[in-house]
Design an enzyme around this catalytic site. Structure first.
Site, PDB file in Angstrom:
ATOM      1  N   CYS A 183      89.248  28.284  40.913  1.00 36.04           N
ATOM      2  CA  CYS A 183      89.638  27.947  40.223  1.00 36.04           C
ATOM      3  C   CYS A 183      89.549  26.628  40.241  1.00 36.04           C
ATOM      4  CB  CYS A 183      91.540  28.377  40.228  1.00 36.04           C
ATOM      5  SG  CYS A 183      91.695  29.632  41.819  1.00 36.04           S
ATOM      6  N   LYS A 223      88.392  17.311  38.846  1.00 41.35           N
ATOM      7  CA  LYS A 223      89.092  18.500  37.163  1.00 41.35           C
ATOM      8  C   LYS A 223      89.144  17.495  36.374  1.00 41.35           C
ATOM      9  CE  LYS A 223      91.523  21.750  38.300  1.00 41.35           C
ATOM     10  NZ  LYS A 223      92.170  21.699  39.443  1.00 41.35           N
ATOM     11  N   CYS A 264      94.476  21.813  47.357  1.00 41.25           N
ATOM     12  CA  CYS A 264      95.010  20.800  46.156  1.00 41.25           C
ATOM     13  C   CYS A 264      96.217  19.713  47.274  1.00 41.25           C
ATOM     14  CB  CYS A 264      95.373  21.804  45.093  1.00 41.25           C
ATOM     15  SG  CYS A 264      94.277  22.838  44.134  1.00 41.25           S
ATOM     16  N   GLU A 301      89.638  41.640  36.780  1.00 39.04           N
ATOM     17  CA  GLU A 301      88.859  41.565  37.508  1.00 39.04           C
ATOM     18  C   GLU A 301      87.934  41.779  39.082  1.00 39.04           C
ATOM     19  OE1 GLU A 301      86.969  37.512  36.532  1.00 39.04           O
ATOM     20  OE2 GLU A 301      85.178  38.020  37.846  1.00 39.04           O
ATOM     21  N   GLU A 341      92.272  37.374  36.404  1.00 39.23           N
ATOM     22  CA  GLU A 341      91.391  37.347  38.057  1.00 39.23           C
ATOM     23  C   GLU A 341      91.837  38.546  38.573  1.00 39.23           C
ATOM     24  OE1 GLU A 341      89.612  32.899  40.052  1.00 39.23           O
ATOM     25  OE2 GLU A 341      91.088  34.346  41.395  1.00 39.23           O
ATOM     26  N   GLU A 377      80.399  23.261  28.094  1.00 36.46           N
ATOM     27  CA  GLU A 377      81.091  24.582  27.813  1.00 36.46           C
ATOM     28  C   GLU A 377      83.322  24.378  27.859  1.00 36.46           C
ATOM     29  OE1 GLU A 377      80.098  23.783  30.721  1.00 36.46           O
ATOM     30  OE2 GLU A 377      80.587  24.563  31.861  1.00 36.46           O
ATOM     31  N   SER A 393      84.095  35.089  40.783  1.00 35.00           N
ATOM     32  CA  SER A 393      84.873  35.365  39.359  1.00 35.00           C
ATOM     33  C   SER A 393      84.931  34.699  37.783  1.00 35.00           C
ATOM     34  CB  SER A 393      86.939  34.827  39.375  1.00 35.00           C
ATOM     35  OG  SER A 393      87.504  35.140  38.616  1.00 35.00           O
ATOM     36  N   GLU A 435      85.196  17.895  35.300  1.00 30.66           N
ATOM     37  CA  GLU A 435      85.653  19.388  34.474  1.00 30.66           C
ATOM     38  C   GLU A 435      86.057  19.438  32.969  1.00 30.66           C
ATOM     39  OE1 GLU A 435      89.168  22.299  35.848  1.00 30.66           O
ATOM     40  OE2 GLU A 435      87.672  23.630  35.390  1.00 30.66           O
TER      41      GLU A 435
HETATM   42  S1  SF4 Z   1      91.967  18.979  44.592  1.00 28.75           S
HETATM   43 FE1  SF4 Z   1      90.426  19.866  45.860  1.00 28.75          FE
HETATM   44  S2  SF4 Z   1      90.577  22.302  46.102  1.00 28.75           S
HETATM   45 FE2  SF4 Z   1      91.800  21.864  44.143  1.00 28.75          FE
HETATM   46  S3  SF4 Z   1      90.729  22.431  42.807  1.00 28.75           S
HETATM   47 FE3  SF4 Z   1      90.805  19.429  43.127  1.00 28.75          FE
HETATM   48  S4  SF4 Z   1      88.434  19.594  44.332  1.00 28.75           S
HETATM   49 FE4  SF4 Z   1      89.319  21.388  44.901  1.00 28.75          FE
END
Ligand code: SF4
Ligand code: SF4
Ligand code: SF4
Ligand code: FES
Ligand code: FES
Lengths: 590, 163
Positions: free
Chosen positions: A310, A369, A514, A287, A284, A377, A330, A372
């Site tokens: 991120c 996550k 986070c 970039e 990053e 992909e 990014s 995610e």
């Molecule tokens: S804990 Fe919240 S701020 Fe951290 S990556 Fe996950 S959604 Fe984003």
């Protein structure tokens, strides 16, 4: 400022005009029980729908009991918070709420952490005299969140988080009376809504109406399968919060104990997401420098500002709400996904493993996550780079169920090579950290000089939107920071309108970054816990010998042996991504 | 609440935009905008709500929340002769429920739905302000007062030869 005097439980107290009975009582250290009420002070959120009536108190001269959370004090008021009448009324109210609630506490995902259960214990409910109809709804299983509306008590805290704080607006109260419930538009599943899976609704739901998808059983099975090599990565924010689940003070760092516990649980390799965070900075940061240099040289084509990428909650947010800006963030993947991609290629080759024999698990403070991991992909031939993600809360449960005495564990170190990290990676866990880490590296790469001081205090703090200017030897770089998607929206609207002066913006979906993620130990409304966690993160950074990502020896080696240089073709294939316009996809699905 | 799937015509979208515009696209005017939209379309399918949300710049979940909160709004198309039965207090006390049951029995559809031939639909309303005539039934714009269960057949007969 006008002051008012009143009496609560025979004690006098003076408060500012406009103060509620609940907050006035707090000044006397009297905590009136509440259920729907939520006060997140450091985020400026006070949710007081006055709906549940658990907080009722007796006010002299009034015929009806008053809800303390929503009633303002007046001069000379005489309040009783625990008269027999109050206690009986509270119990009746609670019995009525419970009469429309399933009785499966013993097997409930929220058992032991449920506000409703706690209240039943506190008020000594022993029987439910009201036997009535119970509402039943179809449970909603999304990739990250489970909605079980049979357990909803209509406190509407989730609505406040989703609508007011995040401005995502997925959840709304619908219908009325007995049929009232909170749901996405047209009672679609979350998966067919604009939900970002930030998990902030889960983090405040008092019951098990909203919970994260639980992967612990799957993990136990994988750990006991000898044919599988199970690799774990732990996000920076986890070590600053996990201890809370074992009765430790908020802000206690438990990095070494966490590593020891993971080893005892049977993981073959205990690695650190921080390694991948350093890698993120390399990609990053490169970039950023590239775009910046082109911009400063007058290239009109280059998009400014660069936005961090991120946080998967934030990524979903702009995919739904700002599809016209997809080329601004990014292209760097999140640290979780960078880790997975490197683990199942570079590390797999070193270990002579086929990716199918590997299970890569992540421990995350995050609910998004989980989603995610399932994005198509981020898989090769259907095999995901990260198999699944478990939350800080789930890890704590697992450690407890494995009979591990967490507090007594000796400190242990991460395995090599993907366990090595710098202080720059640790601060990814708190708001402002990613951009500070990027600044440390970008500054040195751009100027060719070593930073005298690596701490950029101007980038730290808890304000929802912050900005600072960092001088890169004659060039002023304007940096913006937002945590919480409502705050992000404000910066984004400026970018869209072409009014943004920033060169780089960091965005995190959750309050405090986070450390305040949807998968963290529940703060039960005490936001000072978030600040304690943040402090712990900066302390860990300060304690590290290496505090700049580009100095991580194992990252240097990874580029030497495998990736070439940042932004190389292979780096692009493994560590970068592209985004999708989800707005058009979302409209009119059924 | 189930909804009927349909694709809005450009002219429909245009009409909705006009309605929203006549209320300055203000979020606070949601109820009025929905009211006018229902007047125009006869009902408020998901697609209409999506356009309204977009125009007033509010989450579609909020729009849906309001549509489901007020019994006046409906997401199902109404019949060519929409039957509304007042179930306000006065009408209720004077037998509105029995009248409602009779309509449901004869037309074989539940509240909120339309007969297979699209001719009749049944909805319930709260007090329509004609308590002196309770129980009150409306078919389209026409009002019937002091309706009895026996009277239900007679009301429906009036529409026997209509399309
Ligand atoms: S804990 Fe919240 S701020 Fe951290 S990556 Fe996950 S959604 Fe984003
Ligand atoms: S889902 Fe949870 S937070 Fe939302 S209203 Fe129901 S009980 Fe409250
Ligand atoms: S996860 Fe976040 S975006 Fe999704 S419903 Fe909950 S608060 Fe809203
Ligand atoms: S806590 Fe006061 S009404 Fe719910
Ligand atoms: S109750 Fe039916 S008209 Fe008033």
């Amino acid at each position: 400022m006008e002051l008012i005097k009143l009496t609560i439980d025979n004690r006098t107290v003076e408060v500012e005009k406009g103060t509620t009975i609940f907050l006035a009582a707090k000044q006397l250290d009297i905590t009136i029980p509440t259920l729907c009420y939520m006060n997140l002070k450091d985020l400026n959120i006070e949710h007081k729908p006055g709906g549940c009536r658990i907080c009722v108190v007796e006010v002299e001269g009034r015929r009806n009991l008053a809800p303390a959370c929503a009633t303002e004090c007046s001069e000379g008021m005489v309040v009783k918070t625990h008269s027999v009448r109050v206690l009986n009324a509270r119990r009746t109210v609670l019995e009525l709420i419970i009469s429309d609630h399933p009785f499966d506490c013993l097997v409930c995902a929220k058992s032991g952490m449920c506000d409703l259960q706690d209240m039943a214990i506190k008020l000594g409910v022993r029987d439910i005299p009201f036997k009535g109809e119970k509402s039943t709804y179809k449970p909603d299983f999304s990739p990250a969140i489970i909605r079980d509306m049979d357990k909803c008590i209509m406190c509407r805290r989730c609505e406040t988080m989703c609508n007011d704080f995040q401005t995502v607006g997925v959840l709304s109260g619908i219908h009325r009376g007995f049929e009232a419930v909170v749901a996405p538009a047209f009672e679609r599943d979350l998966d067919h809504s604009e939900c970002t899976y930030c998990g902030q609704c889960v983090a405040v739901c008092p019951t098990a109406a909203l919970t994260e998808v639980d992967h612990t059983l799957q993990l136990i099975n994988d750990l006991s399968d000898p044919a599988k090599t199970v690799v774990v990565q732990t996000a920076p924010a986890v070590r600053a919060a996990l201890g809370e689940e074992f009765g430790m003070e908020p802000g206690t760092l438990v990095t070494g104990k966490m590593v020891a516990a993971l080893r005892q649980l049977g993981f073959n390799f205990v690695f650190d997401t921080d390694f991948a965070a350093d890698l993120t900075i390399m990609e990053e940061g490169t970039e950023l420098l590239d775009r910046l240099t082109r911009h400063l040289n007058g290239d009109k084509e280059v998009k400014m500002p660069i936005l961090t990428s991120c946080c998967p909650g934030w990524v979903s947010f702009f995919e739904y709400h700002y599809p016209d800006l997809l080329d601004v963030p990014s292209t760097a993947r999140s640290p979780q996904q960078m880790f997975g991609a490197i683990a199942k290629t570079y590390f797999a080759e070193k270990q002579q493993l086929n990716r199918k024999e590997m299970i890569v698990v992540s421990i995350m403070p995050c609910v998004a996550k989980k989603y995610e991991c399932t994005r198509e992909e981020f898989a090769t031939d259907g095999n995901p780079d990260v198999d699944y993600s478990i939350s800080t809360r789930e890890l704590a449960k697992l450690i407890k169920s494995a009979n591990i005495d967490f507090k007594a564990l000796p400190d242990e170190d991460f395995d090599k090579p993907m366990g090595e990290s710098t202080g720059a990676a640790v601060i990814f866990g708190t708001t402002g950290g990613v951009i500070e880490a990027a600044t440390r590296t970008a500054y040195e790469l751009h100027t060719g000089e070593e930073l005298e001081k690596v701490d950029f205090e101007a980038l730290r703090g808890f304000e929802g939107i912050r900005s600072a200017t960092v001088n890169f030897k004659g060039v002023d770089i304007n940096i913006g920071i937002a945590h919480g998607l409502g705050n992000a929206r404000k910066l984004l609207d400026d970018v869209r309108a072409g009014k943004s002066d920033y060169h780089a913006i960091e965005i995190m979906a959750c309050p405090g970054g986070c450390i305040g993620g949807g998968g963290q130990p529940l703060h039960h409304g005490d936001t000072s816990i978030l600040k304690a966690r943040s402090k712990a993160i900066y302390a860990e950074d300060e304690g590290k010998t290496l505090r700049k990502s580009h100095l991580n020896p194992d990252i240097i080696k990874l580029y030497d042996e495998y990736l070439g240089k940042p932004g190389s073709e292979l780096a692009h294939k493994l560590l970068h991504t592209h985004y999708f316009d989800k707005k058009t996809r979302q409209i009119s699905v059924d | 609440m189930t909804s009927v799937k349909l694709k809005l015509k450009d002219s429909d979208v245009q009409k909705l935009k006009e309605i929203a515009h006549s209320f300055n696209n203000e979020a606070g005017e949601l109820i009025n905008v929905l009211h006018k939209s229902q007047e125009h379309f006869g009902y408020l399918p998901a697609e209409v709500q999506e356009v309204v949300a977009e125009e007033l710049n509010i989450p579609v979940a909020k729009v849906y929340g309001v549509v489901t909160f007020y019994s006046f709004f409906t997401m199902l198309p109404r019949g060519r002769y929409p039957i509304s039965i007042c179930t306000g207090t006065a009408c209720y006390v004077r037998g509105a429920e029995k009248v409602l049951d009779e309509f449901k029995r004869i037309l074989k559809v539940p509240v909120g739905e339309t007969t297979a031939d699209g001719k009749f639909s049944i909805t319930c309303l709260r007090c329509v302000g004609a308590c002196g005539l309770a129980p009150v039934v409306m078919v389209g714009d026409k009002t019937y007062g002091r309706v009895t269960t026996d009277g239900v057949k007679d009301i429906l007969k009036e529409y026997e030869n209509e399309e």
